[in-house]
Design an enzyme around this catalytic site. Structure first.
Site, mmCIF file in Angstrom:
data_model
loop_
_atom_site.group_PDB
_atom_site.id
_atom_site.type_symbol
_atom_site.label_atom_id
_atom_site.label_comp_id
_atom_site.label_asym_id
_atom_site.label_seq_id
_atom_site.Cartn_x
_atom_site.Cartn_y
_atom_site.Cartn_z
ATOM 1 C CE LYS A 212 -3.603 -2.502 0.226
ATOM 2 N NZ LYS A 212 -4.239 -2.784 -1.069
ATOM 3 C CB THR A 259 -8.351 -12.365 -3.587
ATOM 4 O OG1 THR A 259 -7.594 -11.205 -3.092
ATOM 5 C CG2 THR A 259 -7.630 -13.700 -4.051
ATOM 6 C CG ASP A 281 -4.515 -5.431 -3.165
ATOM 7 O OD1 ASP A 281 -5.600 -4.909 -2.963
ATOM 8 O OD2 ASP A 281 -3.594 -4.879 -2.411
ATOM 9 N NE ARG A 373 -6.176 -9.118 5.029
ATOM 10 C CZ ARG A 373 -6.553 -8.160 3.837
ATOM 11 N NH1 ARG A 373 -5.804 -8.546 2.897
ATOM 12 N NH2 ARG A 373 -7.108 -6.907 4.153
ATOM 13 C CE1 TYR A 497 -17.697 -15.659 -2.733
ATOM 14 C CE2 TYR A 497 -19.973 -15.761 -2.723
ATOM 15 C CZ TYR A 497 -18.714 -15.688 -1.982
ATOM 16 O OH TYR A 497 -18.854 -15.331 -0.481
ATOM 17 C CG ASN A 500 -19.739 -11.893 -9.584
ATOM 18 O OD1 ASN A 500 -21.112 -11.894 -9.438
ATOM 19 N ND2 ASN A 500 -18.976 -11.766 -8.463
#
Ligand code: OXD
Ligand code: MN
Length: 591
Positions: A212, A259, A281, A373, A497, A500
């Site tokens: 980030k 993700t 990301d 995570r 999920y 999509n």
């Protein structure tokens, strides 16, 4: 591991490491080379120091569990600062501190902070080395957990020093865990110096400075200066049965399923379709010589949210984390495996919660932290794009903006043109999640999903997006999606999920000139016959509800957007006022 800096050609790097070692009083300085031997040695040391707990090698070979300090489990946005000479350069969305004040405060905390610790020098490359996108960073850290995570998340070690050669142009990241006390925690960015100082936290988003801090906050600043974009976006390639691949970049706020979307497995009805993951990301995007937008994923691994990940929601992630993965703050089963909420199986008796305490099923407390995570190498991903190392990246045909919205925003919507799409991106809203410290479930505006990550004035950032659009001969088309709309009883209208895929297919068909759409007061939407819902158990009435545009809700939405832009000080140069007015007029006309 290298036992000295003898092979380091960059004088600037040697000098900086020396200065920081002096400031922190590091007992030892270790230069990391990224080798397998080094990984084994550092892992052994981390186990001995109880930083990593080995998992059962028969179930999870090469995998470890890390339990963080319970007060250090998410990004600390209120302690994250952009330190520019003028406050206005950081803008209305960032915490600001004058650089000299921030350096002075942090120097005080850092003085002698590594007296009993080793300072690891972690050189890394963001992007494929040799790519025009690639950039070098170096993180100095006293945390073995950080070193081992950086090894997964970046191309770490000698390759970075080779690319840097004798140059001084690298991101200078200094990280010290101190005592993990929130009252002595700050993450400070100095864009003008390509520098980040992060102290008092070991959490990924605060401490893995490549991610980030460099790739987004400093990256966005450099992108503005150098004419490119650093974005909080996944990148995927959608391959049709005829072998045509359409690349899509999609921005969603943290913990909204980036993700999962990046690793999507198409439903059974979509025979011959495949999704390839380029990134999950972060995207760095540049205008190519063809006048289109090209993107790379600067990272080399995934730092994904564990809860909710299962064989149905994301089989590719489940395969990715079968080996060589570091799990943080998940629950531990008695047979040396991991568990989290939404894993589709019961936690066995004797499961320990994320703090390492016996978990009681009826306690009402989750076993895994909601922001627990996994850190896994992208090379484990069965759906990894074959173009991942391509120095030019991939050509982007569509950009998607998405959020977590219970009402108002339809399943999918296409912007009329680039400026209209920039307006959508800038006005995005989403309900907050556990990825950042604070209240969960409140709608907050999150422009381009960059609210916590834009390293300069957000109004200039909007202008930069417009500039990039003007400079492209073939800009990607821009879409809005919302997988999270609910009915009156609070049930999701769209299954999400893998389903999509149906929306992705319409988007690919639109950019390839094959699918129809109908105009609404807000933008273009698929007609009933345009969305492929073969094999989907969803009533036409629920699909219509998911896709509906309610004039009353939208009038209120536009009021909210206008108020937000006024608060930000958005000027008419962005053209957003005109977008709002024309949407209002269209709603009144009932277009
Ligand atoms: C992340 C985040 O970890 O956005 O990617 O918080
Ligand atoms: Mn993210």
């Amino acid at each position: 591991m290298m036992d000295g800096s003898y092979s380091v050609k960059s004088k600037g790097l040697r000098q900086w490491v020396e200065d920081m070692a002096q400031l922190t009083g590091a007992a030892r300085v270790v230069w990391c080379d990224g080798s397998e031997q080094e990984k084994r040695d550092l892992t052994r040391a981390a186990i001995a120091a109880q930083i990593l707990i080995p998992l059962n090698p028969a179930k999870r070979p090469g995998c470890y569990l890390h339990r963080s300090n319970p007060s250090d489990v998410a990004r600390s946005e209120h302690l994250t600062f952009v330190c520019t000479p003028a406050k206005d350069d950081a803008g209305p969305t960032n915490n600001w501190m004058a650089p000299e004040d921030a350096y002075a405060k942090l120097r005080g905390w850092l003085k002698g902070s590594m007296r009993r610790r080793t300072m690891y020098v972690v050189p890394y490359v963001m992007g494929p080395p040799g790519s025009p996108f690639a950039k070098v960073g170096v993180e100095l850290t006293d945390s073995l957990y950080v070193v081992l995570n950086m090894r997964i998340m970046t191309r770490m070690g000698r390759a970075a020093l080779e690319l840097l050669s004798d140059s001084d142009d690298f991101n200078r990241g200094l990280h010290s865990t101190l005592d993990c006390n929130p009252s002595r925690r700050l993450i400070c960015h100095f864009p003008q110096h390509n520098t980040v100082w992060s102290v008092g936290s070991g959490y990924g988003g605060n401490a893995l400075l490549s991610k980030k801090c460099f790739a987004l906050r400093i990256g966005s600043y450099l992108g503005r200066k150098e004419g490119w974009l650093a974005e909080h976006m996944l990148i995927l390639g959608l391959e049709s049965p005829s072998g045509e691949t359409t690349y899509v970049a999609a921005a969603f706020p943290s913990a909204c399923g980036k993700t999962n979307l990046a690793m999507l497995t198409p439903p059974a009805a979509f025979k011959g379709w495949r999704v390839f993951t380029v990134g999950d990301d972060i995207a760095w995007l540049r205008i190519g010589s063809d006048g289109g937008l090209w993107a790379i994923n600067p990272e080399a691994g995934y730092f994904g949210v564990a809860p909710g990940t299962n064989w149905r929601s994301n089989p590719n992630a489940m395969k990715t984390i079968e080996r060589d993965t570091i799990f943080t703050n998940v629950a531990a089963t008695p047979d040396g495996d991991v568990w989290w909420e939404g894993m589709e199986c019961e936690a066995p008796d004797g499961t320990l919660d994320w703090r390492g305490q016996p978990w009681k099923r009826d306690s009402g407390e989750p076993a895994a932290h909601p922001n627990s995570r996994f850190t896994a190498p992208m090379s484990n991903n069965p759906a990894l794009s074959p173009r991942i190392e391509h120095s030019l990246g991939v050509p982007i045909s569509a950009i998607i903006f998405g959020g977590r919205r219970a009402s108002t925003i339809p399943l999918v919507l296409e912007a009329y043109d680039w400026p209209h799409g920039v307006f959508f991106g800038a006005s995005m809203g989403s309900e907050t999640t556990a990825a950042a410290t604070g209240q969960v479930g409140i709608v907050r505006r999150d422009p381009m999903a960059m609210l916590p990550f834009c390293g300069y004035n957000i109004v200039s950032y909007f202008s930069h997006w417009h500039d990039i659009g003007r400079r492209m001969k073939r800009p990607p088309r821009i879409f809005v999606v919302n997988w999270f709309r609910k009915d009156r009883d609070g049930a999701y209208l769209w299954p999400g999920y893998s389903e999509n895929m149906r929306v992705l297919k319409w988007i690919a068909d639109r950019v390839n000139g094959r699918a129809g759409a109908v105009d609404t007061p807000i933008g273009l939407v698929p007609r009933e016959q345009d969305l492929d819902i073969s094999g989907l158990d969803l009533s036409p009435q629920r699909l219509r509800q998911a896709q509906s545009i309610d004039p009353g809700e939208w009038m209120a939405e536009l009021d909210g957007i206008e108020q937000y832009f006024t608060r930000l000080g958005v000027d008419s140069l962005t053209g957003f006022d005109v977008q709002i007015e024309s949407a209002r007029a269209a709603l009144e006309r009932g277009r």
